[in-house]
Design a protein around this motif. Structure first.
Motif, PDB file in Angstrom:
ATOM      1  N   ASP A   2     -13.302  -4.225  -0.510  1.00 19.90           N
ATOM      2  CA  ASP A   2     -13.343  -2.903  -1.116  1.00 19.90           C
ATOM      3  C   ASP A   2     -14.671  -2.226  -0.771  1.00 19.90           C
ATOM      4  N   ARG A   3     -14.641  -0.905  -0.750  1.00 20.75           N
ATOM      5  CA  ARG A   3     -15.870  -0.122  -0.567  1.00 20.75           C
ATOM      6  C   ARG A   3     -16.011   0.817  -1.756  1.00 20.75           C
ATOM      7  N   LEU A   4     -17.162   0.735  -2.416  1.00 19.50           N
ATOM      8  CA  LEU A   4     -17.360   1.492  -3.643  1.00 19.50           C
ATOM      9  C   LEU A   4     -18.462   2.537  -3.495  1.00 19.50           C
ATOM     10  N   ALA A   5     -18.178   3.744  -3.969  1.00 20.60           N
ATOM     11  CA  ALA A   5     -19.183   4.807  -4.091  1.00 20.60           C
ATOM     12  C   ALA A   5     -19.958   5.059  -2.795  1.00 20.60           C
ATOM     13  N   TYR A   6     -19.253   5.279  -1.703  1.00 24.27           N
ATOM     14  CA  TYR A   6     -19.910   5.642  -0.445  1.00 24.27           C
ATOM     15  C   TYR A   6     -19.630   7.109  -0.146  1.00 24.27           C
ATOM     16  N   LEU A   7     -20.402   7.691   0.739  1.00 25.40           N
ATOM     17  CA  LEU A   7     -20.274   9.115   1.023  1.00 25.40           C
ATOM     18  C   LEU A   7     -19.377   9.375   2.224  1.00 25.40           C
ATOM     19  N   THR A   8     -18.549  10.395   2.097  1.00 25.20           N
ATOM     20  CA  THR A   8     -17.712  10.856   3.203  1.00 25.20           C
ATOM     21  C   THR A   8     -17.858  12.373   3.292  1.00 25.20           C
ATOM     22  N   ARG A   9     -17.271  12.960   4.321  1.00 23.10           N
ATOM     23  CA  ARG A   9     -17.409  14.402   4.509  1.00 23.10           C
ATOM     24  C   ARG A   9     -16.090  14.981   4.985  1.00 23.10           C
ATOM     25  N   THR A  10     -15.745  16.141   4.470  1.00 27.37           N
ATOM     26  CA  THR A  10     -14.516  16.823   4.876  1.00 27.37           C
ATOM     27  C   THR A  10     -14.764  17.614   6.161  1.00 27.37           C
ATOM     28  N   GLU A  11     -13.688  18.084   6.764  1.00 27.74           N
ATOM     29  CA  GLU A  11     -13.819  18.844   8.008  1.00 27.74           C
ATOM     30  C   GLU A  11     -14.618  20.132   7.819  1.00 27.74           C
ATOM     31  N   ASP A  12     -14.551  20.705   6.614  1.00 29.77           N
ATOM     32  CA  ASP A  12     -15.293  21.954   6.379  1.00 29.77           C
ATOM     33  C   ASP A  12     -16.699  21.708   5.838  1.00 29.77           C
ATOM     34  N   GLY A  13     -17.151  20.455   5.880  1.00 33.79           N
ATOM     35  CA  GLY A  13     -18.547  20.154   5.568  1.00 33.79           C
ATOM     36  C   GLY A  13     -18.866  19.784   4.142  1.00 33.79           C
ATOM     37  N   ARG A  14     -17.866  19.646   3.265  1.00 32.51           N
ATOM     38  CA  ARG A  14     -18.150  19.256   1.881  1.00 32.51           C
ATOM     39  C   ARG A  14     -18.390  17.754   1.785  1.00 32.51           C
ATOM     40  N   THR A  15     -19.256  17.362   0.867  1.00 26.59           N
ATOM     41  CA  THR A  15     -19.613  15.949   0.697  1.00 26.59           C
ATOM     42  C   THR A  15     -18.798  15.329  -0.431  1.00 26.59           C
ATOM     43  N   LEU A  16     -18.225  14.174  -0.145  1.00 28.91           N
ATOM     44  CA  LEU A  16     -17.416  13.466  -1.132  1.00 28.91           C
ATOM     45  C   LEU A  16     -18.039  12.113  -1.447  1.00 28.91           C
ATOM     46  N   LYS A  17     -17.895  11.702  -2.694  1.00 30.68           N
ATOM     47  CA  LYS A  17     -18.256  10.342  -3.093  1.00 30.68           C
ATOM     48  C   LYS A  17     -16.952   9.564  -3.170  1.00 30.68           C
ATOM     49  N   SER A  18     -16.815   8.559  -2.313  1.00 30.52           N
ATOM     50  CA  SER A  18     -15.517   7.907  -2.138  1.00 30.52           C
ATOM     51  C   SER A  18     -15.540   6.437  -2.535  1.00 30.52           C
ATOM     52  N   THR A  19     -14.381   5.981  -2.959  1.00 26.84           N
ATOM     53  CA  THR A  19     -14.173   4.561  -3.258  1.00 26.84           C
ATOM     54  C   THR A  19     -12.831   4.143  -2.685  1.00 26.84           C
ATOM     55  N   THR A  20     -12.830   3.001  -2.001  1.00 28.60           N
ATOM     56  CA  THR A  20     -11.605   2.469  -1.399  1.00 28.60           C
ATOM     57  C   THR A  20     -11.357   1.069  -1.953  1.00 28.60           C
ATOM     58  N   ILE A  21     -10.213   0.903  -2.603  1.00 31.14           N
ATOM     59  CA  ILE A  21      -9.874  -0.383  -3.198  1.00 31.14           C
ATOM     60  C   ILE A  21      -8.551  -0.871  -2.610  1.00 31.14           C
ATOM     61  N   PHE A  22      -8.548  -2.110  -2.161  1.00 32.17           N
ATOM     62  CA  PHE A  22      -7.333  -2.701  -1.591  1.00 32.17           C
ATOM     63  C   PHE A  22      -6.502  -3.334  -2.706  1.00 32.17           C
ATOM     64  N   TYR A  23      -5.280  -2.858  -2.830  1.00 30.87           N
ATOM     65  CA  TYR A  23      -4.350  -3.376  -3.835  1.00 30.87           C
ATOM     66  C   TYR A  23      -3.531  -4.482  -3.183  1.00 30.87           C
ATOM     67  N   ARG A  24      -3.506  -5.651  -3.805  1.00 31.59           N
ATOM     68  CA  ARG A  24      -2.903  -6.831  -3.179  1.00 31.59           C
ATOM     69  C   ARG A  24      -1.670  -7.315  -3.939  1.00 31.59           C
ATOM     70  N   ASP A  25      -0.813  -8.011  -3.206  1.00 35.05           N
ATOM     71  CA  ASP A  25       0.386  -8.575  -3.826  1.00 35.05           C
ATOM     72  C   ASP A  25       0.087  -9.950  -4.402  1.00 35.05           C
ATOM     73  N   GLU A  26       1.129 -10.629  -4.842  1.00 32.19           N
ATOM     74  CA  GLU A  26       0.963 -11.937  -5.484  1.00 32.19           C
ATOM     75  C   GLU A  26       0.355 -12.973  -4.545  1.00 32.19           C
ATOM     76  N   ASN A  27       0.469 -12.751  -3.246  1.00 30.59           N
ATOM     77  CA  ASN A  27      -0.076 -13.699  -2.269  1.00 30.59           C
ATOM     78  C   ASN A  27      -1.482 -13.323  -1.810  1.00 30.59           C
ATOM     79  N   GLY A  28      -2.027 -12.285  -2.395  1.00 30.20           N
ATOM     80  CA  GLY A  28      -3.375 -11.872  -2.035  1.00 30.20           C
ATOM     81  C   GLY A  28      -3.456 -10.988  -0.811  1.00 30.20           C
ATOM     82  N   LEU A  29      -2.323 -10.586  -0.297  1.00 30.82           N
ATOM     83  CA  LEU A  29      -2.316  -9.729   0.893  1.00 30.82           C
ATOM     84  C   LEU A  29      -2.366  -8.251   0.483  1.00 30.82           C
ATOM     85  N   PRO A  30      -3.163  -7.442   1.180  1.00 32.98           N
ATOM     86  CA  PRO A  30      -3.256  -6.016   0.846  1.00 32.98           C
ATOM     87  C   PRO A  30      -1.965  -5.291   1.176  1.00 32.98           C
TER      88      PRO A  30
END
Length: 213
Positions: free
Chosen positions: A74-102
């Motif tokens: 997972d990646r938490l609270a990192y910065l990204t940017r939109t095409e029109d130049g706005r700054t976003l604070k982003s978080t990416t979390i992988f949701y996994r199944d019963e076998n641990g696979l994303p």
């Protein structure tokens, strides 16, 4: 992705978006989708990035599709940017199944552009010279005298009980330069605090003025 997982993620996305408002985009990508060009299955506040349901993956999601392993982090609270130049604070979390696979990616993209601008404005307004400790504003001249005495002790850097004669001269000199003795009955209070006589006080003041301490 199983429907029950999708339903849960949809409810979660709606809740997060409602909590943080219209500047918060919440997106769910289906990593098990047959068409990799259409991974978005749930989207709240898509206007933040200009995306829609059935749009394709982001760079992070594309890498996940290429490396479908349990080791994806997972990646938490990192910065990204939109095409029109706005700054976003982003978080990416992988949701996994019963076998641990994303099986899905739960993403949050919060538009902090205006907050950053406000932060810079506030910083410019609150900026001050030197970065020193704020000066306390006393409620009375008695409090003012107490504050000045405390400052004199901090200037010397040791408690009165451990002060040498030279230390006391330095402290008394500070009080004199600060105007402490303009306060009515300050002399007796200072004498009592430093354990000196009235005669010694005047002697220390004279010595401090001459710079012989």
């Amino acid at each position: 992705m199983e429907q029950r997982h999708l339903d849960f993620l949809k409810h979660l996305a709606a809740g997060v978006a409602a909590e943080f408002g219209s500047n918060c985009e919440v997106v769910v990508h289906d990593l098990t989708a047959a068409e990799h060009e259409s991974t978005i299955v749930t989207l709240e506040n898509g206007h933040v990035t200009g995306r829609s349901v059935s749009d394709g993956p982001s760079e992070v999601v594309l890498k996940a599709l290429q490396h479908d392993t349990p080791e994806l982090q997972d990646r938490l609270a990192y910065l990204t940017r939109t095409e029109d130049g706005r700054t976003l604070k982003s978080t990416t979390i992988f949701y996994r199944d019963e076998n641990g696979l994303p099986v899905a990616v739960f993403g949050i993209n919060f538009d902090i552009t205006l907050l950053l601008a406000a932060s810079e404005t506030i910083a410019s307004i609150t900026d001050h010279q030197g970065g020193e400790k704020p000066v306390e504003i006393p409620n009375s001249v008695s409090d003012l005298l107490d504050n000045l005495i405390e400052q004199s002790v901090r200037l010397v850097g040791k408690p009165v009980a451990f002060m040498t004669r030279e230390d006391k001269v330095k402290a008394i000199g500070f009080l004199n330069e600060s105007g402490a003795f303009l306060v009515t009955k300050s002399g007796p209070k200072v004498c009592e605090f430093f354990g000196i006589s009235k005669y010694t006080l005047y002697s220390y003041i004279d010595e401090a003025k001459k710079g012989t301490a």
